[in-house]
Enzyme design. Structure first.
Site, mmCIF file in Angstrom:
data_model
loop_
_atom_site.group_PDB
_atom_site.id
_atom_site.type_symbol
_atom_site.label_atom_id
_atom_site.label_comp_id
_atom_site.label_asym_id
_atom_site.label_seq_id
_atom_site.Cartn_x
_atom_site.Cartn_y
_atom_site.Cartn_z
ATOM 1 C CG ASP A 33 -1.065 -2.891 3.953
ATOM 2 O OD1 ASP A 33 -0.983 -2.257 2.897
ATOM 3 O OD2 ASP A 33 -0.794 -2.407 5.073
ATOM 4 C CG ASN A 89 -3.828 4.975 -2.593
ATOM 5 O OD1 ASN A 89 -4.966 5.287 -2.940
ATOM 6 N ND2 ASN A 89 -3.592 4.286 -1.489
ATOM 7 N N GLY A 95 -2.394 10.157 -1.562
ATOM 8 C CA GLY A 95 -1.816 9.631 -0.331
ATOM 9 C C GLY A 95 -0.865 8.471 -0.539
ATOM 10 C CG HIS A 102 1.508 -0.415 -3.729
ATOM 11 N ND1 HIS A 102 2.409 0.607 -3.807
ATOM 12 C CD2 HIS A 102 0.513 0.023 -2.932
ATOM 13 C CE1 HIS A 102 1.974 1.630 -3.072
ATOM 14 N NE2 HIS A 102 0.824 1.297 -2.532
HETATM 15 P P1 5GP Z 1 0.068 3.490 -0.369
HETATM 16 O O1 5GP Z 1 -0.480 4.513 0.592
HETATM 17 O O2 5GP Z 1 1.448 3.893 -0.871
HETATM 18 O O3 5GP Z 1 -0.877 3.160 -1.484
HETATM 19 O O4 5GP Z 1 0.164 2.156 0.457
HETATM 20 C C1 5GP Z 1 1.335 1.616 0.983
HETATM 21 C C2 5GP Z 1 0.920 0.453 1.850
HETATM 22 O O5 5GP Z 1 2.080 -0.279 2.189
HETATM 23 C C3 5GP Z 1 0.256 0.851 3.173
HETATM 24 O O6 5GP Z 1 -1.041 0.256 3.216
HETATM 25 C C4 5GP Z 1 1.184 0.290 4.243
HETATM 26 O O7 5GP Z 1 0.496 -0.237 5.349
HETATM 27 C C5 5GP Z 1 1.948 -0.788 3.487
HETATM 28 N N1 5GP Z 1 3.301 -1.018 3.973
HETATM 29 C C6 5GP Z 1 4.257 -0.077 4.223
HETATM 30 N N2 5GP Z 1 5.394 -0.647 4.629
HETATM 31 C C7 5GP Z 1 5.164 -1.992 4.646
HETATM 32 C C8 5GP Z 1 5.982 -3.126 4.985
HETATM 33 O O8 5GP Z 1 7.152 -3.019 5.355
HETATM 34 N N3 5GP Z 1 5.395 -4.358 4.884
HETATM 35 C C9 5GP Z 1 4.107 -4.521 4.467
HETATM 36 N N4 5GP Z 1 3.640 -5.767 4.405
HETATM 37 N N5 5GP Z 1 3.326 -3.479 4.129
HETATM 38 C C10 5GP Z 1 3.841 -2.228 4.231
#
Ligand code: 5GP
Ligand code: ZN
Length: 115
Positions: A33, A89, A95, A102
């Site tokens: 992440d 999530n 959120g 994922h």
């Molecule tokens: P969500 O809130 O949708 O469950 O989590 C999305 C996750 O994706 C977040 O923890 C955020 O830091 C991560 N994330 C968003 N954009 C990128 C990216 O471009 N590269 C990586 N490695 N992680 C990302």
């Protein structure tokens, strides 16, 4: 398999955006992440674009099972022997910010209680 050019995780899967990859199978990819919330914070995604775990369950329950098994394999490879948390999530109230399914693999420190 749709791979929308606007989807950040599709772009990572395609190699169009950089990411620190930690594991890959035919159908899934694991990478760190960008904004880790624990010492170990890995995301495991299906290579196919599915918006969330609900869409994934509907489309291919076998792929969902593989995704979870691959997340466990990542936790083991990262040696999260003290324990770890798998988080999915789903939707606004949870959120979710990236609408490509994922699993968060979180560990490396006590995580605090949920639920
Ligand atoms: P969500 O809130 O949708 O469950 O989590 C999305 C996750 O994706 C977040 O923890 C955020 O830091 C991560 N994330 C968003 N954009 C990128 C990216 O471009 N590269 C990586 N490695 N992680 C990302
Ligand atoms: Zn996608």
């Amino acid at each position: 398999v749709t791979s929308p050019s606007s989807c950040v995780f599709c772009r990572i899967v395609a190699g169009e955006l950089p990411a620190e990859r930690v594991a890959e199978t035919e159908r899934t990819l694991a990478f760190r992440d960008l904004a880790p919330q624990a010492p170990t914070h890995v995301l495991v995604v299906p290579k196919a674009h599915l918006a969330d775990v609900g869409a994934l369950a509907d489309a291919d329950a076998e792929l969902l099972a593989a995704l979870m098994a691959d997340a466990v394999a990542v936790a083991r490879a990262e040696q999260l022997d003290g324990g770890y948390r798998l988080v999915l999530n789903t939707g606004a109230d949870a959120g979710q910010t990236v609408f490509h399914a994922h699993v968060h693999v979180l560990g490396g420190q006590p995580l605090g209680r949920l639920g």
